[in-house]
Scaffold this active site. Structure first.
Site, short mmCIF file in Angstrom:
data_model
loop_
_atom_site.label_atom_id
_atom_site.label_comp_id
_atom_site.label_asym_id
_atom_site.label_seq_id
_atom_site.Cartn_x
_atom_site.Cartn_y
_atom_site.Cartn_z
N MET A 261 19.89 -14.02 -36.76
CA MET A 261 19.50 -13.41 -38.04
C MET A 261 18.50 -14.30 -38.77
O MET A 261 18.69 -15.51 -38.86
CB MET A 261 20.78 -13.20 -38.88
N GLU A 296 13.12 -14.65 -34.45
CA GLU A 296 13.64 -14.92 -35.80
C GLU A 296 12.61 -15.69 -36.62
O GLU A 296 12.43 -15.43 -37.80
CB GLU A 296 14.96 -15.68 -35.75
#
Ligand code: TRP
Ligand code: ZN
Length: 855
Positions: A261, A296
């Protein structure tokens, strides 16, 4: 008592529509958060400055599973209306300060969304809508603000987004100067150690880099750090994008629903997607880690600096970032191999989605649970749409448009319309037809007819997209078709040419040819379409031998192989000679990249073959498909018998382990040779490789081959003994046994593993390694008696009570159930209906099962 009996039926789930978008009626000037961390009673104190955009608006904030202790507006205690979704309260007409304190329980949070604990460490996951489980807030991506965070805890490492503020015993403060939506918020606290480094940006900014891990994992950080620095440099060189904070932190977490994330300045990773060491990670793991770190990191510009207006625009950041990480991998490794990998991924995962009950456009128009739309369509087809755009406008125009996108929209929450407008303005092209790629679901099928007369060769293409749920009618799309022409003696007479198809049926002519050419169509996989062309085995074999485009060359071999396997699976007598000779020629051509050669010999997945049979009007028989693949591999092994020892020997890699593409390619080839050899030697070579292996790539390949031929009992035990303290390796041990099980044993093997002391439902990696691998074992999952369906359904029902997100994702394993015979369909339906009928089923799983069942 009366209350408990009231209304046991849950309310019908609410559907959210793109067309209903309305802006939030306040701006958020600043956010201050204080966390007092306690496993079961964390206090979150928020202080948020709101300014109304108009008059008389009610303040409505999201909030779920929060225990509100008090709330104030401009220092005055208020009593909001609280529901299970959030709160509402009358708001002043001028700027005001909202303050509130809530209590939450990270330790009992098994959904891994919001603030939760993983092995004693606090961490967060807020995308898409997890921040509302941390405090009351307008939890939507178009509300952006500057966050200041204070973490109070005795734990030694306390992290949040942005730059470091004051740090002392018992607390740490962080300030993120870049306005961001709440989904990019992150907090981590724990007994962590760091692998530090530094990076100097193109303009001279000095950045502190860290990868934070548990004590025992420090030796697994080096590769990830190099990948991070390579990504930072690449984004400067290729896109002119620099990093924008003083520090960039990555944290490895064991319990995580997805891969990683992109939280601003504090990326959180599933430990399987960042930790690497030669002993414990395969070459494939290394490549994936490099790609995910890049992905990411690249979100810092495509996602964070420019974010999404609403979740329908998810592909704006995901499609673009997947496209960028694919460009990065192509530059770091082999572009041809990466393109083939992506095509296999698209055909294996996205096409089934696009052509089944879960079909949705790259930009969906409605959803019940947004977590269910982090799909292959949004990510991978979303990236293909950008690849097509780049092909159509050309490289220079693409980078010029991106420059405009970054300058015009920096700091904004955008839509696909904004993205398209940037390309229309910078290129002068009308992209309204191209935009259909975002709104129409389903995979276009492209059929081809050819004529040749007096030196003129004509290709006539027809495109058709079948109806998909909720979309009966399809309009013709813009399809970039890369074509080259070969002369009958194998010379390329027309190099790669981009044809721009815009009509339902359209012809393209090539003049001045001496003889009827052999066309090479859809070079470099120039569009995410299904090419429906009746090609003779001889022509495919010709292209496999002569095509200059590596993707088209591989694909010719693929379609030859698909045709052979399909007729074998249908019990027809099959001429596999041209296929096997074609493969042998490529495999033994030392001028070719070993990794490319391995891809040419690899078989399509059994599920992909089932899809192809179904498309061709047959009912796929999973056991027959499995048998056909085994037979072809056996024949290939026998034909290759004399070459295998040399292929194996010449691809041994000496010296210290290096995960670079060249070494990895050799190991891949050696392991492929081992795979074929194991079919002939009863596992002798595999046993030797297992005993001698000094890296995981060789060790696990040897073990897999042994288990696949029903041996390897002792090696399995030794492997467990050696690696029992390494979670990520034990995941491989679980997955391998299920994946390599004979079809009729797969249910029993998987069931036995769920009873192993190391099996746990609360760790998504372990659950996926066992049950996910099982669902992907085509002939094992699709047992005729339905035992596979019911076994998986039982576990999904159990998992849903703890972790709805992972359960819902795994329900997709059922999405192809209507391909199979009536008995299997009956069993699959019964299993799905059992899931659907579970009381208290999550919104996530309910939406997925309902869609998969269809009408
Ligand atoms: N945005 C993340 C990515 O693409 C993926 C993501 C979405 C995610 N939702 C998540 C990760 C939930 C973990 C949990 O990289
Ligand atoms: Zn992403």
């Amino acid at each position: 008592m009366a209350l408990a009996l009231k209304d046991a039926t849950p309310a019908a789930p609410e559907t959210i529509y793109l067309k209903d978008y309305t802006p939030f009626p306040f701006t958020v000037e600043s956010v201050h958060l204080t966390f007092r961390l306690e496993p079961r009673a964390t206090r979150v104190i928020s202080r948020i400055a709101f300014a109304p955009k108009g008059h008389g608006a009610t303040l409505e904030l999201h909030g779920e599973e929060l225990d509100l202790k008090w709330a104030r507006i401009d220092g005055q205690e208020v009593t909001p209306d609280v529901t299970d979704k959030g709160l509402s309260v009358a708001a002043p007409d001028q700027p005001f300060i909202w303050e509130a304190e809530v209590e939450i329980s990270p330790e009992t949070n098994t959904a891994l969304e919001g603030l939760y604990m993983s092995n004693g460490m606090y961490c967060t996951q807020c995308e898409a809508e997890g921040f509302r489980k941390i405090t009351f807030y307008p939890d939507r991506p178009d509300v952006m603000s500057v966050f200041t965070v204070r973490i109070e805890s005795d734990l030694p490492v306390l992290l949040s987004n942005g730059n470091k503020g004051e740090v002392a015993a018992g607390f740490a403060e962080w300030h993120d100067p870049w306005p961001k939506p709440a989904y990019l918020f992150a907090l981590v606290a724990g007994e962590l150690v760091n692998h530090p480094d530094r990076f100097t940006t193109a303009s001279g900014r000095d950045v502190e880099l860290n990868i934070w891990v548990r004590d025992g994992d420090l030796h697994k950080c080096g590769f990830g750090m190099e990948a991070l620095k390579a990504s930072m440099r690449w984004d400067e060189e290729v896109y002119g994008r620099e990093y924008d904070l003083d520090i960039f932190n990555i944290v490895a977490v064991d319990d995580f629903n997805m891969g990683a994330m992109e939280n601003k300045g504090l990326n959180i990773f599933n430990s399987s997607c960042v930790l690497a060491s030669p002993d414990t990670s395969t070459d494939a793991n290394y490549e994936r880690i490099e790609a995910i770190i890049a992905h990411e990191y690249f979100h810092n510009w495509t996602g964070n600096r420019i974010t999404c207006r609403d979740w329908f625009q998810l592909c704006l950041k995901e499609g673009l970032t997947v496209f960028r990480d694919a460009q990065f991998t192509s530059d770091m490794r082999s572009a041809a191999v990466k393109r083939i990998d992506d095509a296999m991924e698209l055909r294996g995962r996205q096409f089934p989605e696009d052509n089944g009950p879960l079909s949705h456009p790259v930009r969906p128009e409605s959803f019940q649970e947004i977590n269910n739309f982090y799909t292959a369509t949004v990510y991978e087809k979303g990236a293909e749409v950008i690849a097509m755009l780049k092909r159509l406008v050309g490289d220079a125009a693409y980078y010029k448009a991106l420059e405009l996108y970054f300058t015009r929209h920096d700091g904004q929450a955008c839509t696909i319309e904004d993205w398209i407008a940037v390309f229309e303005e910078s290129t002068g092209r009308d992209l309204s037809q191209f935009k259909l790629w975002y709104s129409q679901s389903g995979t276009p099928r492209l059929s081809v007819a050819e004529t040749f007369a007096e030196g003129t060769y004509t290709l006539t293409f027809t495109q058709e997209t079948k109806p998909t749920p909720g979309q009966d009618k399809k309009d013709p799309k813009v399809i970039p078709i890369a074509v080259g022409l070969l002369s009958p003696n194998g010379d390329e007479v027309v190099p790669t040419t981009l044809l721009e198809m815009t009509e339902a049926t359209q012809s393209f002519t090539f003049e001045g040819l001496g003889a009827k050419p052999v066309p090479s169509i859809l070079r470099d996989f120039s569009a995410p379409v299904i090419l429906e062309r009746d090609v003779s085995p001889a022509e495919n074999a010709f292209l496999l031998a002569h095509d200059t485009d590596p993707f088209a060359r591989w694909d010719a071999g693929r379609s030859l192989m698909r045709d052979v396997l399909m007729s074998m699976a249908r019990g027809e007598s099959t001429e596999d000679g041209p296929l096997i000779e074609g493969i042998v020629t490529v495999l033994t051509d030392r001028s070719l990249d070993p990794s490319f050669r391995v891809q040419v010999m690899s078989l399509p997945g059994e599920s992909e073959l089932a899809a192809a049979l179904f498309e061709a009007g047959h009912t796929p028989d999973p056991d027959a498909i499995h048998g056909a693949c085994e037979t072809l591999r056996q024949r290939l092994a026998e034909r290759m018998q004399d070459e295998l020892p040399r292929l194996y020997a010449e691809n041994q890699v000496s010296g210290p382990f290096s995960p670079d593409a060249k070494s990895a390619g050799k190991r891949e080839m050696a392991n492929a040779a081992l795979g074929l050899t194991t079919r002939l030697d009863g596992g002798a070579l595999a046993a030797r490789q297992f005993a001698d292996a000094d890296n995981m790539t060789l060790q696990i390949a040897a073990l897999s081959r042994l288990v696949q031929i029903g041996k390897g009992e002792a090696q399995l035990a030794a492997f467990y003994e050696q690696w029992q303290d390494d979670r990520l390796v034990i995941d491989k041990w679980f997955g391998l046994q299920v994946g390599m099980a004979a079809p009729e044993r797969a249910v029993d093997v998987a069931r036995a593993l769920t009873a192993h002391k190391d099996f746990t439902m609360t760790n998504p990696n372990r659950f996926r390694a066992t049950l996910g691998t099982f669902g992907g074992h085509h002939a094992g999952f699709h047992r005729a008696d339905g035992s596979g369906y019911h076994f998986l359904a039982d576990w999904l029902i159990q998992l849903d009570a703890k972790n709805p997100q992972t359960t819902a994702r795994m329900c997709t394993l059922f999405q192809t159930w209507r391909r199979y015979d009536a008995t299997r369909q009956g069993e699959a339906r019964a299993a799905l209906e059992r899931i659907a009928g579970t009381s208290g089923l999550s919104r996530d799983t309910n939406e997925m099962v309902t869609r998969i069942l269809g009408d």
